[in-house]
Design an enzyme around this catalytic site. Structure first.
Site, PDB file in Angstrom:
ATOM      1  CE  LYS A 186      -2.900  -9.925  -8.674  1.00 51.36           C
ATOM      2  NZ  LYS A 186      -3.240  -8.238  -9.722  1.00 51.36           N
TER       3      LYS A 186
ATOM      4  CD  GLU B 267     -11.011  -7.481  -6.239  1.00 54.50           C
ATOM      5  OE1 GLU B 267     -10.793  -6.332  -6.601  1.00 54.50           O
ATOM      6  OE2 GLU B 267     -10.846  -8.113  -6.678  1.00 54.50           O
TER       7      GLU B 267
ATOM      8  CB  SER C  72      -3.522 -11.058 -13.634  1.00 53.12           C
ATOM      9  OG  SER C  72      -3.471 -10.434 -14.825  1.00 53.12           O
TER      10      SER C  72
ATOM     11  CG  HIS D  82      -8.236   0.257  16.589  1.00 58.90           C
ATOM     12  ND1 HIS D  82      -8.998   1.967  16.301  1.00 58.90           N
ATOM     13  CD2 HIS D  82      -8.648   0.166  17.797  1.00 58.90           C
ATOM     14  CE1 HIS D  82      -9.236   2.116  17.785  1.00 58.90           C
ATOM     15  NE2 HIS D  82      -9.042   1.273  18.266  1.00 58.90           N
TER      16      HIS D  82
END
Ligand code: ARG
Length: 465
Positions: free
Chosen positions: A284, A291, A278, A157
């Site tokens: 970043k 992704e 970024s 979970h």
């Protein structure tokens, strides 16, 4: 002028829109090598069966070789007016060798041709995917060996559940990849029959030898039913199904990498090679590759869905709908290939933050089960009672903001007087993982043994391959 391949009955040119919807050369040009190989096998068989002369077959073979090298060198002009790869090749052949080119299409049709070409193409995809997955497994296994004893939190979970080792976690994906490879290998067995010679749908009256062309093209045998041979695309569907499951596996690991690299978690760091910055936020480090692997999965599953929908209402035998089998599938296969290679790269050079992993592994009372097991083993308590006692001890510790091993023994004894200081031996994350020696469990020595067995297995495979 009407089409020269089938224009006998036609006096008018097709409408522009007709040409636009009908043309497939932009996609099936990728089948050029397979198309030429199949034509060569067919021509040689026609000659050895006495259906065309040896000299025609020789010229056809030579002409096809010339076309192969022209396409390979980028010196071939694909013509949209010629619809597809089959007619582009045949038309060029007639430019090169004259009327003998017209004999190549004896006893075959574009229906068995395209089915043959695409089977050969998907067979290559299956072999390349298997090799890519073997490299992915090797990368995982190497890192698993290195991190057989590195403790991390195991989750259910997405809540801290029990400590596991990072090596164990990585080996889970090795097993998944092994099943993926099994599915691809299985699909290959069923795919590997030749449709060539089924002709349009009913077979042919010429004395062809389908066994010979099947053998020449590396198929195990010719397909037994000519209607089936030209009209099923289950080999594409099966490969896309296996590809979809495989892509889901890639996506799950990608998702974990996204979670693990988030500063909120910080359990691993990706290398510069697999992150991007970024343009506005200098701090970043984005896990774009992971992704995109997650997103590419949509393309693979989309290709499967798309083709299932194309096929589901088609009567036998060939229907033009089936021309739509290639584009989505080719894009899906390319997406999966890229996803596997990107995951392999990330696995090779990601760096776990071992201190953070270990600290996280101890959070959330992750060794509570070890305490309950101790009560069962040492005090012979029924597990249900032990579970209850442990729950009360956890609540007590939580009340004081303490970890289990920080809770004074006296406090534990207030809840269960028979607890002794020996219990402290099972409350650390290291002792927890070390104790999980059951077959398939996370104990470092299990993990190291499993990883070594995989190294051997993959090495043996490489030698055989
Ligand atoms: N371009 C076609 C395809 O990919 C080749 C077969 C065409 N057959 C036909 N009967 N029109 O399916």
């Amino acid at each position: 002028m009407s089409n020269k391949m089938w224009g006998g009955r036609f006096s008018e040119r097709p409408d522009e829109i007709m040409e636009e919807i009908n043309v497939s050369i932009d996609v099936d040009r990728h089948l050029f090598a397979q198309d030429i190989a199949a034509s060569k096998a067919h021509a040689a068989m026609l000659a050895s069966q006495g259906i065309i002369t040896a000299s025609d077959a020789k010229n056809i073979g030579k002409g096809l070789d010339t076309i192969l090298s022209e396409i390979g060198k980028g010196g071939f002009t694909f013509k949209r007016a010629l619809e597809d790869i089959h007619m582009n090749v045949e038309s060029r052949l007639s430019e090169l060798i004259g009327p003998a080119a017209g004999r190549l299409h004896t006893a075959r049709s574009r229906n068995d041709q395209v089915a043959t070409d695409f089977r050969l193409y998907v067979r290559d995809v299956l072999d390349e995917t298997d090799a890519a997955l073997a490299a992915f497994q090797a990368a995982l296994v190497n890192r698993a060996l290195e991190h057989a004893a590195t403790v991390m939190p195991g989750f259910t979970h997405l809540q801290t559940a029990q400590p596991v080792t990072f090596g164990h976690h990585l080996l889970a994906y090795v097993e998944m990849a092994a099943r993926d490879r099994g599915r691809f290998q299985d699909a290959r067995k069923r795919l590997n029959e030749s449709p060539l010679g089924a002709a349009a749908l009913a077979g042919t009256s010429f004395p062809i030898d389908r066994h010979a062309t099947a053998k020449e093209l590396g198929f195990d045998r010719p397909m037994a039913n000519s209607l089936d041979a030209v009209s099923d695309r289950d080999f594409v569907l099966e490969t896309l199904s296996a590809a979809s499951i495989c892509a889901v596996h890639m996506s799950r690991l990608a998702e974990e990498i996204v979670i693990w690299t988030s500063p909120l978690v910080g359990m691993i760091r990706l290398s510069d090679k697999f992150t991007t910055g970024s343009s506005i936020m200098p701090q970043k480090r984005n896990p774009d590759a992971a992704e995109l692997v997650r997103a590419k999965t949509g393309r693979v599953i989309g290709a499967l869905n798309g083709l299932l929908i194309v096929m589901k209402g088609l009567p036998l035998a060939y229907q033009k709908d089936m021309q739509e089998d290639k584009q989505g599938a080719m894009e899906g296969f390319a997406a999966l290939s890229l996803a596997i290679r990107a995951m392999t790269g990330m696995v090779r050079d990601l760096e776990p933050d071992e201190a953070k992993m270990k600290a996280a592994a101890g959070e959330g009372y992750s060794t509570a089960t070890d305490l309950a097991d101790w009560l069962v083993r040492t005090l012979k308590m029924p597990f249900r009672d032990a579970h209850h006692v442990t729950g009360r001890i956890v609540a007590k510790a939580a009340e004081g903001g303490l970890a289990l091993h920080e809770l004074p023994l006296k406090e534990m004894q207030a809840i269960e007087p028979k607890i002794t200081k020996d219990v402290l031996g099972v409350l650390s994350v290291e002792s927890s993982v070390k104790s999980r020696t059951s077959f398939g469990g996370t104990a470092p020595k299990n993990v190291a043994a499993q990883a070594k067995a995989w190294v051997k297995r993959l090495e043996k495979e490489r030698k055989l391959g």
